[in-house]
Design a protein around this motif. Structure first.
Motif, PDB file in Angstrom:
ATOM      1  N   ALA A 106       0.839  -1.204   0.000  1.00  7.84           N
ATOM      2  CA  ALA A 106       0.000   0.000   0.000  1.00  7.84           C
ATOM      3  C   ALA A 106       0.876   1.257   0.000  1.00  7.84           C
ATOM      4  O   ALA A 106       0.606   2.215  -0.723  1.00  7.84           O
ATOM      5  CB  ALA A 106      -0.927  -0.017   1.206  1.00  7.84           C
ATOM      6  N   ASP A 107       1.947   1.237   0.805  1.00  2.99           N
ATOM      7  CA  ASP A 107       2.826   2.406   0.874  1.00  2.99           C
ATOM      8  C   ASP A 107       3.603   2.611  -0.418  1.00  2.99           C
ATOM      9  O   ASP A 107       3.834   3.743  -0.841  1.00  2.99           O
ATOM     10  CB  ASP A 107       3.808   2.265   2.043  1.00  2.99           C
ATOM     11  N   GLU A 108       4.006   1.516  -1.046  1.00  5.71           N
ATOM     12  CA  GLU A 108       4.721   1.625  -2.316  1.00  5.71           C
ATOM     13  C   GLU A 108       3.825   2.307  -3.350  1.00  5.71           C
ATOM     14  O   GLU A 108       4.281   3.120  -4.147  1.00  5.71           O
ATOM     15  CB  GLU A 108       5.099   0.238  -2.848  1.00  5.71           C
ATOM     16  N   ARG A 109       2.554   1.940  -3.302  1.00  8.44           N
ATOM     17  CA  ARG A 109       1.635   2.537  -4.270  1.00  8.44           C
ATOM     18  C   ARG A 109       1.328   3.980  -3.924  1.00  8.44           C
ATOM     19  O   ARG A 109       1.216   4.830  -4.808  1.00  8.44           O
ATOM     20  CB  ARG A 109       0.350   1.714  -4.339  1.00  8.44           C
ATOM     21  N   SER A 129      -2.769  -5.675   0.963  1.00  7.29           N
ATOM     22  CA  SER A 129      -2.012  -4.437   0.883  1.00  7.29           C
ATOM     23  C   SER A 129      -1.799  -4.033  -0.575  1.00  7.29           C
ATOM     24  O   SER A 129      -1.757  -2.853  -0.906  1.00  7.29           O
ATOM     25  CB  SER A 129      -0.670  -4.633   1.589  1.00  7.29           C
ATOM     26  N   ALA A 130      -1.695  -5.033  -1.447  1.00 11.04           N
ATOM     27  CA  ALA A 130      -1.508  -4.737  -2.867  1.00 11.04           C
ATOM     28  C   ALA A 130      -2.782  -4.188  -3.497  1.00 11.04           C
ATOM     29  O   ALA A 130      -2.746  -3.553  -4.539  1.00 11.04           O
ATOM     30  CB  ALA A 130      -1.069  -6.001  -3.605  1.00 11.04           C
ATOM     31  N   SER A 131      -3.919  -4.436  -2.826  1.00  7.41           N
ATOM     32  CA  SER A 131      -5.185  -4.071  -3.456  1.00  7.41           C
ATOM     33  C   SER A 131      -5.598  -2.637  -3.162  1.00  7.41           C
ATOM     34  O   SER A 131      -6.576  -2.150  -3.712  1.00  7.41           O
ATOM     35  CB  SER A 131      -6.281  -5.027  -3.004  1.00  7.41           C
ATOM     36  N   THR A 132      -4.866  -1.936  -2.308  1.00 14.56           N
ATOM     37  CA  THR A 132      -5.274  -0.569  -1.949  1.00 14.56           C
ATOM     38  C   THR A 132      -4.061   0.325  -1.705  1.00 14.56           C
ATOM     39  O   THR A 132      -2.971  -0.162  -1.429  1.00 14.56           O
ATOM     40  CB  THR A 132      -6.170  -0.582  -0.674  1.00 14.56           C
ATOM     41  N   LYS A 133      -4.302   1.632  -1.808  1.00 16.50           N
ATOM     42  CA  LYS A 133      -3.228   2.577  -1.497  1.00 16.50           C
ATOM     43  C   LYS A 133      -3.264   2.956  -0.034  1.00 16.50           C
ATOM     44  O   LYS A 133      -2.361   3.592   0.472  1.00 16.50           O
ATOM     45  CB  LYS A 133      -3.434   3.869  -2.305  1.00 16.50           C
ATOM     46  N   ALA A 147      -6.080  -1.694   4.169  1.00 15.61           N
ATOM     47  CA  ALA A 147      -5.378  -2.974   4.032  1.00 15.61           C
ATOM     48  C   ALA A 147      -5.401  -3.717   5.360  1.00 15.61           C
ATOM     49  O   ALA A 147      -5.628  -4.930   5.402  1.00 15.61           O
ATOM     50  CB  ALA A 147      -3.942  -2.742   3.576  1.00 15.61           C
ATOM     51  N   PHE A 148      -5.209  -2.986   6.445  1.00 17.38           N
ATOM     52  CA  PHE A 148      -5.214  -3.598   7.780  1.00 17.38           C
ATOM     53  C   PHE A 148      -6.570  -4.244   8.073  1.00 17.38           C
ATOM     54  O   PHE A 148      -6.661  -5.408   8.445  1.00 17.38           O
ATOM     55  CB  PHE A 148      -4.886  -2.539   8.837  1.00 17.38           C
ATOM     56  N   ILE A 149      -7.624  -3.472   7.842  1.00 17.06           N
ATOM     57  CA  ILE A 149      -8.970  -3.970   8.164  1.00 17.06           C
ATOM     58  C   ILE A 149      -9.327  -5.170   7.294  1.00 17.06           C
ATOM     59  O   ILE A 149      -9.833  -6.185   7.779  1.00 17.06           O
ATOM     60  CB  ILE A 149     -10.005  -2.828   8.015  1.00 17.06           C
ATOM     61  N   LEU A 150      -9.028  -5.090   6.010  1.00 16.46           N
ATOM     62  CA  LEU A 150      -9.298  -6.218   5.115  1.00 16.46           C
ATOM     63  C   LEU A 150      -8.546  -7.467   5.573  1.00 16.46           C
ATOM     64  O   LEU A 150      -9.102  -8.569   5.602  1.00 16.46           O
ATOM     65  CB  LEU A 150      -8.867  -5.871   3.685  1.00 16.46           C
ATOM     66  N   THR A 151      -7.278  -7.268   5.929  1.00 19.96           N
ATOM     67  CA  THR A 151      -6.463  -8.418   6.332  1.00 19.96           C
ATOM     68  C   THR A 151      -7.018  -9.063   7.601  1.00 19.96           C
ATOM     69  O   THR A 151      -7.154 -10.283   7.676  1.00 19.96           O
ATOM     70  CB  THR A 151      -5.004  -7.985   6.561  1.00 19.96           C
ATOM     71  N   VAL A 152      -7.353  -8.213   8.580  1.00 17.58           N
ATOM     72  CA  VAL A 152      -7.912  -8.751   9.831  1.00 17.58           C
ATOM     73  C   VAL A 152      -9.179  -9.550   9.523  1.00 17.58           C
ATOM     74  O   VAL A 152      -9.350 -10.667  10.002  1.00 17.58           O
ATOM     75  CB  VAL A 152      -8.214  -7.615  10.838  1.00 17.58           C
ATOM     76  N   SER A 153     -10.053  -8.988   8.680  1.00 17.23           N
ATOM     77  CA  SER A 153     -11.318  -9.660   8.382  1.00 17.23           C
ATOM     78  C   SER A 153     -11.082 -11.021   7.750  1.00 17.23           C
ATOM     79  O   SER A 153     -11.683 -12.022   8.149  1.00 17.23           O
ATOM     80  CB  SER A 153     -12.170  -8.809   7.431  1.00 17.23           C
ATOM     81  N   ILE A 154     -10.211 -11.057   6.745  1.00 18.74           N
ATOM     82  CA  ILE A 154     -10.019 -12.323   6.032  1.00 18.74           C
ATOM     83  C   ILE A 154      -9.294 -13.348   6.909  1.00 18.74           C
ATOM     84  O   ILE A 154      -9.651 -14.521   6.927  1.00 18.74           O
ATOM     85  CB  ILE A 154      -9.287 -12.075   4.703  1.00 18.74           C
ATOM     86  N   CYS A 155      -8.329 -12.866   7.674  1.00 19.42           N
ATOM     87  CA  CYS A 155      -7.634 -13.781   8.584  1.00 19.42           C
ATOM     88  C   CYS A 155      -8.626 -14.346   9.604  1.00 19.42           C
ATOM     89  O   CYS A 155      -8.596 -15.533   9.928  1.00 19.42           O
ATOM     90  CB  CYS A 155      -6.493 -13.080   9.301  1.00 19.42           C
TER      91      CYS A 155
END
Lengths: 244, 310
Positions: free
Chosen positions: A74-77, A154-158, A163-171
């Motif tokens: 996300a930060d790279e983007r 993280s790759a799916s958003t800037k 990215a954090f919230i999506l990751t927590v949800s899917i995990c």
């Protein structure tokens, strides 16, 4: 050292260039201590093993690991460095893997720094150190699985918060899939093979047996394949999303 | 040699680059001009291999940018728009990282890093983290990483954007020095930059090439080409004297400055000597008198507006 190694070191150093890595490690250790001694009843159980320590890891990772993974891409983007990185003579594979491995090494380091608890249990009793080692390995691979999901999100958003919230949800979903709470809740008409299939994808299914000392190579293999699949997904998402 | 053939880049339905074809040879400094959103940056992103073309091909010295990406990318030094770099690293750490990725090892890394630090004058900020640097220094760090491997092809997306006049001058000198036996592509919307450093300019609008030539050729397409500017210190009827000359299209009075006139030539004919002869003969009250080469800005506006209307 190939490009994979160069990117790995750059990423790893960048964690330590800011207080991020230190804060992560300190919080990880403190929470681990609280979980093990307060909630897990490490002393009260009167058993020389680390089951209370490991059984909290799936829940601890749920919030700790996405915090590390959220900035991966996300930060790279956001800062545009992705354009710099991917126009250097670097294979996308090396970039994805190098970044992932750096984050995985950081969680590995945090995990390794819990060694006093291993020494404590050896001081207090006579545990099966083979089992404990296997559980450490299993825990590290599970952390890798969380990270791989995080890499893809993280790759799916800037925006690293998203990215954090999506990751927590899917995990959380993958933790639940292996949890008896969810599996017992299925009504009877759901065919058993479906319930088994869902359970087979769950983190707890594979980690619980590792934590209890049953090291089945298939459980480690599950996490390895899981990591590989999500990293592949990361690369595909990066390709798709890098334009905007 | 960079060859671009029938390059098309679409984002969903939006056509950013529309069937672009051109070649750039060694020694050329190509100015890539166009209004915002014309497709300049997108074209550069495709040439450097960041974005895959929707169709068409790009080859760098015979290496296709999609088929043979690593070889092609090795030949290119690229400064992306806004000069992104890793803010938490120091200038030196960042440049060392780039040198490593570019394939340098051991002492060679120190030598390359030292060389580019000297080249773009970064010595004073060597140990500062990049996020603490001023815009001008950040841009120079970006330039330093682009020239790290002495690339055959240098692609710079708005290299002087946001720099002060001294820095601009410095960067332009740098580009001129680097340009020998190299291919340089610069995108910019600062037109003076084109006359200052470029040997060739391409103007694109709506993803298509609308003009391609040397800066002088483009200037000659301006309606101000060969026009004569006159400034008087007293009012005088120029039109009455100039009626006899065929080559004159019209006389424009400057809206902002009084007594300043531009005598426009028909189809770029040379009218200077005739006008100056009359001015002497009739003793115009002249304070300034010169011929214009043409205004790039005027050409830019004309061709890009035309593309928009089409």
């Amino acid at each position: 050292m190939g490009n994979l190694g160069i990117i790995f070191w750059r990423e790893l150093m960048s964690y330590f260039a800011t207080p991020l890595a230190y804060i992560f490690i300190v919080i990880f250790l403190i929470t681990n201590g609280i979980f093990t001694f307060e909630l897990g009843g490490f002393y009260l159980r009167g058993q020389a093993d680390l089951l209370p320590f490991f059984s909290f890891h799936p829940w601890l990772y749920l919030f700790m690991v996405p915090a590390i993974a959220m900035t991966l891409w996300a930060d790279e983007r956001k800062t545009g460095t992705i354009e710099l990185l991917l126009t250097l003579p670097v294979k996308l594979r090396d970039a994805v893997l190098g970044k992932f491995l750096a984050a995985w090494a950081l969680t590995g380091l945090a995990l390794a720094l819990t060694f006093p608890i291993w020494i404590t249990v050896n001081y207090l009793g006579d545990p099966d150190n083979g089992v404990i080692f296997a559980a450490y390995l299993g825990s590290w691979f599970m952390a890798g699985s969380y990270l791989a999901i995080g890499s893809c999100m993280s790759a799916s958003t800037k925006n690293s918060v998203i990215a954090f919230i999506l990751t927590v949800s899917i995990c959380f979903l993958f933790v639940l899939m292996g949890s008896p709470i969810l599996l017992n809740a299925f009504p009877d008409f759901v065919p058993q093979f479906l319930v088994d299939a869902i359970s087979a994808m769950g983190f707890l299914t594979h980690f619980d047996s590792i934590a209890k000392g049953v090291l089945d190579i298939r459980d480690i293999l599950f996490f390895a394949v899981f990591i590989g699949a999500w990293l592949l997904a990361s690369a595909i998402v990066i390709e798709m999303k890098k334009a905007n | 040699m960079i060859e671009i053939e029938n390059l098309v880049k679409k984002f969903d339905q939006f056509v950013a680059v529309d069937n672009l074809s051109f070649q750039v040879a060694e020694g050329e400094v190509l100015g890539f001009l166009g209004p915002n959103g014309a497709g300049k940056s997108t074209t550069m992103k495709v040439i450097t291999g960041f974005l895959a073309p929707t169709s068409g091909r790009v080859s760098i010295d015979g290496h296709d940018i999609t088929e043979d990406a690593i070889a092609a990318k090795s030949l290119i030094g690229y400064l992306p728009e806004g000069a992104p770099s890793y803010g938490d690293m120091t200038t030196e750490e960042f440049l060392r990282f780039i040198a490593q990725v570019r394939g340098y090892r051991g002492e060679e890394i120190d030598r390359r890093v030292q060389h580019v630090i000297k080249e773009v004058e970064l010595e004073s900020v060597r140990r500062q983290t990049i996020e603490t640097l001023s815009k001008g220094f950040k841009r120079r760090v970006g330039l330093a990483q682009a020239i790290m491997h002495d690339p055959k092809v240098l692609i710079l997306d708005e290299p002087t954007d946001g720099l002060d006049p001294n820095q601009k001058h410095h960067v332009r000198e740098l580009i001129k020095n680097l340009a020998r036996d190299k291919i340089v592509i610069i995108s910019t919307h600062i037109l003076e930059e084109v006359t200052a450093v470029c040997t060739r300019a391409i103007i694109i609008a709506e993803g298509r090439i609308v003009a391609d030539g040397t800066p002088a050729q483009l200037e000659s397409r301006s309606r101000y080409h060969q026009a004569v500017s006159v400034r008087l210190n007293d009012s005088y009827d120029l039109g009455a004297d100039l009626g006899g000359i065929d080559g004159i299209a019209t006389i424009e009075e400057d809206a902002e400055q009084a007594l300043t006139y531009t005598i426009l030539a028909k189809d770029g004919q040379s009218i200077f000597s005739q006008v100056s002869a009359i001015a002497q003969e009739k003793q115009w009250p002249v304070t300034e008198f010169h011929v214009q080469r043409g205004q790039l800005e005027d050409v830019f506006r004309t061709v890009t507006q035309k593309a928009k209307e089409a």
